[in-house]
Each structure stands twice: as structure tokens, then as C-alpha cells.
Design a protein around this motif. Structure first.
Motif, short mmCIF file in Angstrom:
data_model
loop_
_atom_site.label_atom_id
_atom_site.label_comp_id
_atom_site.label_asym_id
_atom_site.label_seq_id
_atom_site.Cartn_x
_atom_site.Cartn_y
_atom_site.Cartn_z
N ALA A 45 0.80 -1.22 0.00
CA ALA A 45 0.00 0.00 0.00
C ALA A 45 0.84 1.28 0.00
O ALA A 45 0.54 2.23 -0.73
N ARG B 29 2.36 1.81 -3.46
CA ARG B 29 1.29 2.14 -4.40
C ARG B 29 0.83 3.58 -4.23
O ARG B 29 0.70 4.33 -5.20
N ARG B 30 0.60 3.99 -3.01
CA ARG B 30 0.10 5.35 -2.74
C ARG B 30 1.11 6.41 -3.14
O ARG B 30 0.75 7.44 -3.71
N ILE C 60 -10.66 1.47 -7.45
CA ILE C 60 -9.82 0.78 -6.48
C ILE C 60 -10.60 0.61 -5.16
O ILE C 60 -11.40 1.46 -4.80
N GLU C 61 -10.40 -0.51 -4.49
CA GLU C 61 -11.21 -0.86 -3.32
C GLU C 61 -10.94 0.00 -2.09
O GLU C 61 -11.85 0.33 -1.35
N SER C 62 -9.70 0.35 -1.86
CA SER C 62 -9.34 1.11 -0.67
C SER C 62 -9.87 2.55 -0.77
O SER C 62 -9.60 3.27 -1.74
N HIS C 63 -10.61 2.96 0.26
CA HIS C 63 -11.16 4.32 0.28
C HIS C 63 -10.03 5.35 0.28
O HIS C 63 -10.13 6.38 -0.40
N LEU C 64 -8.97 5.09 1.02
CA LEU C 64 -7.84 6.01 1.06
C LEU C 64 -7.19 6.14 -0.32
O LEU C 64 -6.90 7.25 -0.78
N ASP C 65 -7.00 5.01 -1.00
CA ASP C 65 -6.42 5.04 -2.34
C ASP C 65 -7.33 5.80 -3.31
O ASP C 65 -6.86 6.57 -4.14
N GLN C 66 -8.63 5.59 -3.18
CA GLN C 66 -9.59 6.30 -4.03
C GLN C 66 -9.49 7.81 -3.81
O GLN C 66 -9.53 8.59 -4.77
N THR C 67 -9.38 8.20 -2.57
CA THR C 67 -9.25 9.63 -2.24
C THR C 67 -7.98 10.20 -2.85
O THR C 67 -8.00 11.32 -3.39
#
Length: 165
Positions: free
Chosen positions: A8, A11-12, A42-49
Motif C-alpha cells: 500500500a 502504491r500510494r 480501487i477498493e481502498s477508500h484512502l487510495d480512491q481519495t
């Protein structure tokens, strides 16, 4: 490839770095917007943000190229990407004064945005159509009537002042 990294943190950081690459070469903005649009579901809310924030940065740098890159995914992307990219654009265009402060008096940008809404509308349902018309009227009322006539393929142009229809 780093944007799809299982780790993660890596990726971020890779995602966050994409807009910075475009500062050095603005010709990359459309392609980066296209890549980021693919990451919207993307599934992760943080990644989406993070992805949405990066797209917002690109919109500020070069609106046309960014919108074009996202709309490409609305038209040609996988189903989940189409839905997420459409949702992103509609969210941004709904509040066009906030996200597009340079829109006022910029007829070329208004025409471009209406044209892109036309592309988006071709794959939607009634709810999308109503939302698209509301957004288009926020951008430019005259151009919205032209778009409405085109979408409805009316034999004679729609005249809102004619009570008989």
C-alpha cells in the motif's frame, strides 16, 4: 506498474507522484488522467481519495487534457472503470464554479465540456440524462439547448418559449 503494487505505501506514493511528472511535461497530462481514471474503482477508500485528489490536481493544470483522458475511460474502459470515471466527472461538473473557476467567459472550454458531456450521455440512462442536462445548463444554457436538440434528434429545434411544444 507501481500504481498496482500490492504494498500500500509504495502504491500510494506512486499514485501521488503522477501529477508531479506532468509538471515537467504537460503533454503527459491526458495519459496520466487516463491511468488515474483506471484506478478510480480501487477498493481502498484512502487510495480512491488519493486518486481523486491527483485528478483534481491535473484538472487545475490542464482541464481539457484531463477531462479528455477521463472521458476516454468512460467510453472505452472496463465496466467498473466506466462507472467510476463517469461518477467522478459528474461530481466535478455538478459544482463547475468550484472545480472550473476559469470557465466564466471561456467559450472554448465551455464548448469542450459540453462536447464531452455529449460523449458521456451516449452510454447512460434517464437518470444520467437528467443529471447531464443540469450540469450542462450550469456550464452554458445556449449550448445545453443545442446538446439537447442533438441528443433528442428533434426535427425542429426545441424552443422553450413556445408553449405548444
Amino acid at each position: 506498474d507501481l500504481c498496482e503494487e500490492a504494498e500500500a505505501v509504495i502504491r500510494r506514493e506512486a499514485i501521488k507522484g503522477l501529477p508531479d511528472l506532468c509538471k515537467a511535461d504537460t503533454k503527459l497530462i491526458g495519459r496520466m488522467a487516463n491511468v488515474l481514471a483506471q484506478l478510480l474503482p480501487i477498493e481502498s477508500h484512502l487510495d480512491q481519495t488519493i486518486v481523486k485528489h491527483c485528478l483534481a490536481q491535473l484538472l487545475k493544470q490542464e482541464t481539457r487534457a484531463t477531462i479528455h483522458g477521463i472521458v476516454d475511460q468512460v467510453i472505452y474502459g472496463k465496466d467498473e472503470v466506466k462507472v467510476a470515471a463517469r461518477k467522478f466527472i459528474l461530481e466535478r461538473l455538478t459544482d463547475c464554479d468550484k472545480y472550473f473557476p476559469n470557465l466564466s467567459g471561456n467559450d472554448e472550454l465551455k464548448s469542450f465540456l459540453i462536447e464531452q458531456l455529449d460523449y458521456i450521455s451516449r452510454d447512460g440512462d434517464y437518470k444520467d440524462f437528467v443529471e447531464l442536462m443540469a450540469i450542462a445548463s450550469c456550464i452554458d444554457r445556449k449550448k445545453t439547448l443545442k446538446l439537447l436538440n442533438k441528443l433528442l434528434e428533434l426535427e425542429k429545434p426545441f424552443d422553450p418559449t413556445n408553449e405548444e411544444g
